[in-house]
Motif scaffolding. Structure first.
Motif, PDB file in Angstrom:
ATOM      1  N   VAL A 115     -34.888  20.079 -16.782  1.00 36.33           N
ATOM      2  CA  VAL A 115     -36.345  19.904 -16.644  1.00 36.33           C
ATOM      3  C   VAL A 115     -37.042  20.346 -17.924  1.00 36.33           C
ATOM      4  O   VAL A 115     -37.905  19.635 -18.457  1.00 36.33           O
ATOM      5  CB  VAL A 115     -36.882  20.687 -15.431  1.00 36.33           C
ATOM      6  N   LEU A 118     -37.179  18.005 -20.947  1.00 38.20           N
ATOM      7  CA  LEU A 118     -38.108  16.872 -20.979  1.00 38.20           C
ATOM      8  C   LEU A 118     -39.242  17.093 -21.970  1.00 38.20           C
ATOM      9  O   LEU A 118     -39.809  16.127 -22.498  1.00 38.20           O
ATOM     10  CB  LEU A 118     -38.708  16.631 -19.580  1.00 38.20           C
ATOM     11  N   PHE A 119     -39.561  18.350 -22.254  1.00 41.08           N
ATOM     12  CA  PHE A 119     -40.663  18.649 -23.167  1.00 41.08           C
ATOM     13  C   PHE A 119     -40.244  18.467 -24.636  1.00 41.08           C
ATOM     14  O   PHE A 119     -41.094  18.547 -25.523  1.00 41.08           O
ATOM     15  CB  PHE A 119     -41.165  20.070 -22.925  1.00 41.08           C
ATOM     16  N   ALA A 138     -42.248  14.035 -21.638  1.00 42.24           N
ATOM     17  CA  ALA A 138     -43.428  14.686 -21.064  1.00 42.24           C
ATOM     18  C   ALA A 138     -44.575  13.737 -20.754  1.00 42.24           C
ATOM     19  O   ALA A 138     -45.653  14.174 -20.364  1.00 42.24           O
ATOM     20  CB  ALA A 138     -43.917  15.791 -22.008  1.00 42.24           C
ATOM     21  N   LEU A 141     -47.101  14.175 -17.682  1.00 39.52           N
ATOM     22  CA  LEU A 141     -47.085  15.552 -17.188  1.00 39.52           C
ATOM     23  C   LEU A 141     -48.428  16.208 -17.497  1.00 39.52           C
ATOM     24  O   LEU A 141     -48.964  16.032 -18.597  1.00 39.52           O
ATOM     25  CB  LEU A 141     -45.957  16.356 -17.841  1.00 39.52           C
ATOM     26  N   ALA A 271     -47.091  22.372 -14.860  1.00 41.08           N
ATOM     27  CA  ALA A 271     -46.453  21.263 -15.577  1.00 41.08           C
ATOM     28  C   ALA A 271     -44.945  21.222 -15.326  1.00 41.08           C
ATOM     29  O   ALA A 271     -44.360  20.147 -15.135  1.00 41.08           O
ATOM     30  CB  ALA A 271     -46.734  21.380 -17.069  1.00 41.08           C
ATOM     31  N   VAL A 272     -44.311  22.389 -15.312  1.00 39.46           N
ATOM     32  CA  VAL A 272     -42.858  22.449 -15.095  1.00 39.46           C
ATOM     33  C   VAL A 272     -42.508  22.008 -13.674  1.00 39.46           C
ATOM     34  O   VAL A 272     -41.510  21.309 -13.445  1.00 39.46           O
ATOM     35  CB  VAL A 272     -42.317  23.863 -15.383  1.00 39.46           C
ATOM     36  N   ALA A 275     -42.744  18.346 -13.633  1.00 38.60           N
ATOM     37  CA  ALA A 275     -41.603  17.798 -14.383  1.00 38.60           C
ATOM     38  C   ALA A 275     -40.339  17.791 -13.523  1.00 38.60           C
ATOM     39  O   ALA A 275     -39.496  16.888 -13.647  1.00 38.60           O
ATOM     40  CB  ALA A 275     -41.377  18.611 -15.653  1.00 38.60           C
ATOM     41  N   TRP A 276     -40.205  18.781 -12.660  1.00 41.59           N
ATOM     42  CA  TRP A 276     -39.050  18.838 -11.754  1.00 41.59           C
ATOM     43  C   TRP A 276     -39.044  17.620 -10.825  1.00 41.59           C
ATOM     44  O   TRP A 276     -38.016  16.980 -10.621  1.00 41.59           O
ATOM     45  CB  TRP A 276     -39.096  20.141 -10.947  1.00 41.59           C
ATOM     46  N   LYS A 278     -40.538  14.806 -11.482  1.00 42.11           N
ATOM     47  CA  LYS A 278     -40.340  13.628 -12.326  1.00 42.11           C
ATOM     48  C   LYS A 278     -38.859  13.353 -12.554  1.00 42.11           C
ATOM     49  O   LYS A 278     -38.425  12.192 -12.545  1.00 42.11           O
ATOM     50  CB  LYS A 278     -41.035  13.827 -13.674  1.00 42.11           C
TER      51      LYS A 278
END
Length: 454
Positions: A115, A118-119, A138, A141, A271-272, A275-276, A278
């Motif tokens: 996860v 992704l950034f 990202a 996000l 955001a994290v 992202a999880w 996503k």
């Protein structure tokens, strides 16, 4: 004449005097949604500032302070009563995936390496061709999807949760990244941990270097308010004495505003978590994103091929006169491009499956289904009416049947409010919009059967 009244020379002189006092006074109101100024009960608003009616509307419920808050922040309390999409989006994602919202904090880890990756890279998304050349995963996000922050991620190359905290601070501060931390990282070869990202970083670093905690705190406060350190020679003497690098001191002098670390932490946690979803629940992620964070769509484009989506994106990006609507559509198209490139599909509007306002997940077809609201200008009552009518009577036999049943379906909620029967409505323009998208395919115009239907 002044204000349609005759004035003599004495009054003219007085008017000229008043005019000089109006020079550089704001003519418009810069309004911060949710910024509430609290005046002590035993005082009056005019003890601090005149007020204005927003948009010159004397009937407006709220009033706007005439002076900027910067001139009052040492005197009155201001509350930022901001509405955030993040909690709404998190709730929808939890609902779609069957996760209890009260368990989300434990169910969604903040240290998942895939996860966090992704950034810095789209690799974990397993894009098939990456036609837009995404450098990170990202896109879409919260707080990290804008072109500015995307560029920041590319140059700073975050790898940890703490790195993301610093980036959040850099992106929300003023004169913190551009011509400051960016040069320190790119030109001087330093890392994210070396630069100032949040206001707390200053105090903690100075204390770690042996400086007095009280002075460290006051330096932090001066810097975050844009005062720098140059105005106080004692600061510079003490920092030099404690071997604070010159480049660090120069960086502090450039800063105009700094984000608090706690605020950055709240944004990054949100955001994290998104992202999880996503990475591990992509259909639910995109359905939520389109529902909560996008307003304009071109369903013909989004439900088409990847090439069609990419072509439309390039068309908007290459048009210097692209409208605001085009720019909003671009946001949805960009996420659609990523989604389709991951192997998922965006379907067309469906009379029998589309909801009124929320995007729907279809696991069987590995797709999401747009709501009627996604059609530009589609009436809310028509969208809700179609959903209510099909729940009540099943499939529609014809276009005539569709219109008749929508118009004869009771709007229960509005009926309760009005104290009388209120029915849904649908007009020819809504029907035409559905027909233009091919959503009426297979439906004859009337209930009367024609030989040509065979």
């Amino acid at each position: 004449r002044v204000l349609n009244k005759e004035v003599d020379n004495t009054t003219k002189a007085y008017c000229s005097f008043l005019a000089t006092k109006c020079i550089e006074v704001k003519r418009t109101t810069g309004q911060h949604p949710g910024g509430i100024v609290v005046i002590p009960a035993d005082m009056d608003i005019f003890d601090f500032t005149p007020f204005q009616h927003p948009a010159d509307d004397p009937n407006a419920e709220w009033l706007t302070t005439h002076y900027e808050f910067a001139s009052m922040h040492d005197s009155v309390l201001k509350l930022d009563e901001l509405g955030h999409v993040d909690p709404v989006a998190l709730r929808m994602q939890c609902y779609l995936t069957g996760i209890d919202i009260s368990d989300a904090a434990e169910a969604i880890p903040l240290d998942d390496k895939k996860v966090l990756s992704l950034f810095g890279s789209p690799k974990a998304l397993k894009l098939h061709s990456n036609p837009l050349g995404f450098k990170t995963g990202a896109i879409a996000l919260p707080e990290f999807g804008t072109s500015f922050v995307q560029g920041l991620l590319e140059e700073a190359k975050p790898s940890t949760f703490n790195d993301l905290l610093i980036i959040s601070g850099l992106s929300h501060g003023t004169d913190v990244w551009n011509n400051n931390a960016e040069d320190i990282i790119v030109k001087q070869g330093r890392t994210l941990n070396d630069v100032v990202g949040c206001r707390d970083d200053i105090m903690n670093y100075l204390i770690s270097m042996g400086m007095d905690p009280s002075m460290s705190f006051h330096i932090m406060e001066d810097v975050r308010h844009g005062k720098g350190t140059g105005g106080n020679p004692e600061y510079e003497i003490e920092m030099k004495k404690h071997n604070i690098p010159d480049w660090y001191q120069e960086s502090l002098k450039k800063i105009k505003y700094l984000f608090p670390r706690a605020h950055a932490a709240a944004y990054v946690i949100g955001a994290v978590r998104v992202a999880w979803f996503k990475l591990y629940h992509p259909l639910e992620f995109y359905a939520t994103y389109f529902t909560c964070r996008c307003d304009k769509f071109d369903i013909k484009v989004m439900s088409g091929s990847l090439e069609k989506i990419v072509s439309r994106i390039h068309e908007i990006q290459g048009n210097p006169e692209a409208s605001d609507v085009d720019q909003e559509e671009l946001i949805a198209d960009t996420a659609a491009c990523e989604m389709v490139d991951r192997g998922y599909k965006i379907e067309n509007i469906s009379l029998m499956e589309s909801e009124a306002s929320t995007w729907k997940v279809c696991k069987e077809r590995n797709s999401v289904i747009p709501p009627f609201k996604a059609i530009s200008g589609f009436p809310v009552l028509a969208a809700e009416g179609i959903v209510a009518a099909r729940k009540e009577g099943g499939e529609f036999l014809s276009q005539q049947d569709l219109m008749d049943r929508v118009k004869s379906t009771l709007n229960v909620e509005e009926s309760k409010k009005e104290g009388k029967d209120v029915y849904y409505s649908i007009g020819d323009s809504a029907l035409q919009a559905l027909d233009d998208l091919g959503a009426l395919k297979g439906l004859s115009k009337t209930n009367q059967m024609s030989l040509f239907d065979f």
